[in-house]
Design a protein around this motif. Sequence first.
Motif, PDB file in Angstrom:
ATOM      1  N   LEU A   1      -9.902  -4.929  -5.533  1.00 29.39           N
ATOM      2  CA  LEU A   1     -10.351  -4.762  -4.147  1.00 29.39           C
ATOM      3  C   LEU A   1      -9.325  -5.288  -3.155  1.00 29.39           C
ATOM      4  O   LEU A   1      -9.141  -4.709  -2.081  1.00 29.39           O
ATOM      5  N   ILE A   2      -8.661  -6.381  -3.490  1.00 25.57           N
ATOM      6  CA  ILE A   2      -7.612  -6.903  -2.602  1.00 25.57           C
ATOM      7  C   ILE A   2      -6.463  -5.906  -2.502  1.00 25.57           C
ATOM      8  O   ILE A   2      -5.933  -5.637  -1.417  1.00 25.57           O
TER       9      ILE A   2
ATOM     10  N   ASP B   1      -3.799  -1.278   0.449  1.00 23.85           N
ATOM     11  CA  ASP B   1      -3.394   0.128   0.502  1.00 23.85           C
ATOM     12  C   ASP B   1      -4.041   0.850   1.680  1.00 23.85           C
ATOM     13  O   ASP B   1      -3.400   1.664   2.358  1.00 23.85           O
ATOM     14  N   ILE B   2      -5.315   0.557   1.919  1.00 26.21           N
ATOM     15  CA  ILE B   2      -6.020   1.201   3.038  1.00 26.21           C
ATOM     16  C   ILE B   2      -5.379   0.816   4.366  1.00 26.21           C
ATOM     17  O   ILE B   2      -5.167   1.658   5.246  1.00 26.21           O
ATOM     18  N   ARG B   3      -5.045  -0.446   4.513  1.00 24.69           N
ATOM     19  CA  ARG B   3      -4.454  -0.914   5.770  1.00 24.69           C
ATOM     20  C   ARG B   3      -3.003  -0.456   5.946  1.00 24.69           C
ATOM     21  O   ARG B   3      -2.451  -0.558   7.050  1.00 24.69           O
ATOM     22  N   ALA B   4      -2.411   0.072   4.877  1.00 24.69           N
ATOM     23  CA  ALA B   4      -1.043   0.578   4.981  1.00 24.69           C
ATOM     24  C   ALA B   4      -0.993   2.018   5.493  1.00 24.69           C
ATOM     25  O   ALA B   4       0.097   2.506   5.834  1.00 24.69           O
ATOM     26  N   VAL B   5      -2.149   2.683   5.553  1.00 26.89           N
ATOM     27  CA  VAL B   5      -2.192   4.059   6.066  1.00 26.89           C
ATOM     28  C   VAL B   5      -2.014   4.022   7.576  1.00 26.89           C
ATOM     29  O   VAL B   5      -2.775   3.371   8.293  1.00 26.89           O
ATOM     30  N   ARG B   6      -1.028   4.722   8.076  1.00 23.98           N
ATOM     31  CA  ARG B   6      -0.702   4.649   9.501  1.00 23.98           C
ATOM     32  C   ARG B   6      -1.699   5.409  10.364  1.00 23.98           C
ATOM     33  O   ARG B   6      -2.055   4.966  11.452  1.00 23.98           O
ATOM     34  N   ASP B   7      -2.133   6.572   9.902  1.00 21.60           N
ATOM     35  CA  ASP B   7      -3.069   7.393  10.677  1.00 21.60           C
ATOM     36  C   ASP B   7      -4.491   7.099  10.208  1.00 21.60           C
ATOM     37  O   ASP B   7      -4.930   7.581   9.169  1.00 21.60           O
ATOM     38  N   ALA B   8      -5.217   6.294  10.976  1.00 17.14           N
ATOM     39  CA  ALA B   8      -6.560   5.875  10.567  1.00 17.14           C
ATOM     40  C   ALA B   8      -7.515   7.042  10.442  1.00 17.14           C
ATOM     41  O   ALA B   8      -8.485   6.976   9.664  1.00 17.14           O
ATOM     42  N   SER B   9      -7.279   8.131  11.168  1.00 16.18           N
ATOM     43  CA  SER B   9      -8.185   9.281  11.103  1.00 16.18           C
ATOM     44  C   SER B   9      -8.178   9.940   9.732  1.00 16.18           C
ATOM     45  O   SER B   9      -9.100  10.694   9.386  1.00 16.18           O
ATOM     46  N   GLN B  10      -7.150   9.676   8.928  1.00 14.92           N
ATOM     47  CA  GLN B  10      -7.078  10.249   7.592  1.00 14.92           C
ATOM     48  C   GLN B  10      -7.847   9.437   6.554  1.00 14.92           C
ATOM     49  O   GLN B  10      -8.049   9.902   5.426  1.00 14.92           O
ATOM     50  N   LEU B  11      -8.275   8.253   6.925  1.00 13.22           N
ATOM     51  CA  LEU B  11      -8.899   7.360   5.945  1.00 13.22           C
ATOM     52  C   LEU B  11     -10.178   7.920   5.319  1.00 13.22           C
ATOM     53  O   LEU B  11     -10.332   7.854   4.093  1.00 13.22           O
TER      54      LEU B  11
ATOM     55  N   ALA C   1     -12.349  -4.760   2.219  1.00 10.90           N
ATOM     56  CA  ALA C   1     -11.444  -3.689   1.816  1.00 10.90           C
ATOM     57  C   ALA C   1     -11.789  -2.375   2.514  1.00 10.90           C
ATOM     58  O   ALA C   1     -10.902  -1.625   2.927  1.00 10.90           O
ATOM     59  N   ALA C   2     -13.079  -2.100   2.665  1.00 12.12           N
ATOM     60  CA  ALA C   2     -13.517  -0.813   3.198  1.00 12.12           C
ATOM     61  C   ALA C   2     -13.648  -0.792   4.712  1.00 12.12           C
ATOM     62  O   ALA C   2     -13.929   0.266   5.283  1.00 12.12           O
TER      63      ALA C   2
END
Length: 323
Positions: free
Chosen positions: A27-28, A33-43, A122-123
Amino acid sequence: MIRMSLRQLRVQALVGAILLVLAATYLIRLGGDIRAVRDASQLPGQYRQTMLFLAAGFGLVPALIGAFWGAPLVARELETGTHRLVWNQSVPRRRWLAVKLAVLGLASMAVGGVLSALLTWAADPVDQVADDRFSAILFGARGIVPIGYAAFGFTAGAITGLLVRRTLPAMALVFLAVIAVQVAVPNLLRPHYMPAERITVPMSADAINQARSLGSITGGPVVGGLAVPNAWVTDTSAFLTPDGRQLSDTAFNECFDNAPETGATGTFGDTAVCLGELDLHVDLAYQPNQRFWSFQWIELGLYLGLSALLAAVGLWRVQRRVS
């Protein structure tokens, strides 16, 4: 007493600790990895399936705690007769059971709390964009309610073992029972924790095409999957005519099966156009997302209350019936 209770489940506790460390590590890393995505709309599109899979998997944790920590705790002693040795040393029965429930119950709640805190962290970026934490599956894997689920799972397992007096049957029974409760509560109780807000939505062709489903197995005039911004829709009426009556099955099926060809696009195409011309509407009941934490506290209290009730039944039973 406390040391003895811990030693009796040392193997299960060791396995649980290893699994907890592995889950925490994953989870850490996932949160990073989630926070490394630059475009939050893609999450949401990128991690939606992962979030659903994790939530469903974490939903099994209370049942596993009940089966592997709760059920053997008392049932194994009753099977082997070791409970009599403790009682012959002037340890009151109720104290014997109360210590067991308290020590391992708190440990179970700690496991549930740690897993929930890590998954919620994480989420969080995905939840903020998707805005669907209120959904039946995700709600139970966020915030504080997993603490109550863990307490309930463990207590249900321990008391089931006390009543059944056989470890394996108790493990199977509590596993199924905890899952059944976790399925029933979101569908039967959770929508009614607080009075729902209501809204009437005109069913134009565009509105119908935004739905996820149309019609029922029996051909009824129903629509499913309509959304209200920043809210959890808990109930959707059937299609209603301008005078408030339910659209007849005949009229609905005529549009569903024999809609005039218009070349319309969209999810339901000509059917949506046909129904949209009937000036229909639906009544929606919904819970605003701002009630999320109120519902979390209510459900936590519900599960802790059930746990306390089960513990009281166990303390009564061990004093009067168990020998």
